[in-house]
Design a protein around this motif. Structure first.
Motif: not given
Length: 412
Positions: A21, A25, A31
């Motif tokens: 994640e 990003k 997300i």
């Protein structure tokens, strides 16, 4: 690009998903939930029980219905690759060992991964993967392979990055207590890692996720006297019957386990002590279960995780006979869960009036802030203005269901 990242299972999976994640990003991805029309769905699966397999399949099916590109990884897809691919022709399965390569697959960019961008206030950091043991009920070693440790210098750097925005890190691994045994230049241990993190980082709190009873030595207990090490250990028991422990291929007996647990409690005082127990294992009769119940009753545990036996393909236990009936297994599970609640409430009651340091993790609709203490208690205070991640000293004054309610003394 909108990416949905769905994670099932253990803290190692959670840690790996946090890296995915944060890294995605960093490359501009957003997300989102499965319901928010993602461009890519990543499903990080689990296979620890039959229910985990079922939930993994359901989540994969939901992802395929979004019309997004679907990437499946984790232990379930590692052991049931063909079954996963049969759910849809548009699924890509990625091996556990290549899980973090998913970032490059999606972004077409080769760049360092991000280990410090965590949504959790107490992030999990994987320090070790795999397991060299072969407990007869467990399929995770089949999915994760042999034990592999991350070098100490790399972990020191990652914890230093995490400490810039977080106050606690939870060290996790598939078999955490074997950390360092495979590193070049001589055998290292989890104790070496703890000393390095204490000496070379300024992280406020370090928590150990789970250690086996034979992996906690006097040096571990000495290091845990440092106030930066959380007063909490999770030490799996699995059964209190020597007969069942032998069938499980656990490398200790009930008497040795009891002696060591009592030694831990004696050295570390009112430490939060948790354990895992499996009910309904093959050959567990009334006598064997009673041995477990009596041993757990005697132990100074503060919480219990109780699981009914789940047969896993490819494990030795899957071919063992004489399993208790589902109804009897449920009865035994319920008895231990009730005992666990009694022990937990007894421990929490003993903490009333004792000042605890919490890290705020969220807020209730009633306007309270809720956090976790060093000894793994949930404590709420009537102070809605404390941001997530705040360190606060609180004094519990009453028991409230499965948590404590306290008054705020100070925050920082």
């Amino acid at each position: 690009m909108k990416i949905s990242l769905c994670t099932l299972g253990c803290r190692v999976n959670q840690s790996e998903s946090s890296v995915l994640e944060g890294s995605l990003k960093k490359h501009g991805a957003t997300i989102v939930a499965l319901t928010e029309n993602p461009d890519v769905c990543i499903i990080n699966t689990c296979t620890v029980t039959q229910k985990s397999d079922y939930t993994s399949r359901q989540l994969i099916r939901r992802a395929t219905r979004t019309g997004a590109r679907v990437i499946v990884t984790g232990c379930y897809s590692q052991l049931a690759r063909e079954g996963v691919l049969s759910l849809s022709g548009e699924i890509t399965v990625v091996d556990n060992k290549d899980k973090l390569d998913i970032v490059g697959m999606i972004t077409d960019v080769s760049a360092p991964l991000t280990y410090h961008d965590h949504t959790q206030t107490r992030p999990y950091l994987k320090v070790q993967d795999g397991c060299n043991y072969r407990c007869t009920y467990c399929s995770v070693p089949l999915a994760r392979g042999k034990s592999v440790s991350i070098p100490i210098d790399d972990l020191v750097e990652r914890v230093m990055q995490i400490s810039a925005t977080k106050h606690e890190v939870v060290l996790t691994g598939i078999h955490l207590g074997t950390y360092g045994h495979d590193l070049p230049g001589g055998k290292r241990t989890i104790n070496d890692l703890l000393r390095a993190l204490l000496d070379r980082t300024d992280i406020h709190r370090i928590r150990l996720s789970s250690l086996e009873i034979n992996e906690i030595d006097d040096e571990t207990l000495r290091i845990m006297q440092d106030k930066r090490i959380c007063r909490n250990l999770h030490i799996p028991l699995q059964s209190g019957s020597d007969k069942i422990l032998k069938l499980m291929q656990r490398n200790y007996g009930s008497a040795a386990y009891k002696r060591r647990i009592m030694g831990v409690a004696d050295r570390l005082g009112d430490i939060g002590l948790g354990t895992d127990i499996i009910t309904g294992f093959p050959e567990e009769g009334i006598h064997e279960f009673q041995e477990t119940l009596e041993l757990v009753t005697e132990m100074p545990f503060t919480y219990l995780h109780v699981f009914p036996f789940s047969s896993r393909p490819g494990t030795a236990a899957s071919s063992m006979k004489n399993r208790p009936s589902p109804a009897e297994t449920k009865r035994r599970t319920d008895l231990l869960l009730d005992l666990g609640q009694t022990k937990k409430r007894h421990y929490m009651t003993g903490q009333i009036g004792v000042t605890q340091e919490i890290i705020v993790e969220g807020h209730t609709s009633a306007g309270s802030s809720v956090g976790t203490s060093s000894n793994y208690l949930k404590i709420s205070v009537s102070a809605s203005d404390l941001p997530r991640g705040t360190i606060a000293d609180v004094r519990p004054f009453r028991l409230k269901k499965d948590s404590l309610e306290g008054v705020l003394i100070k925050s920082s």
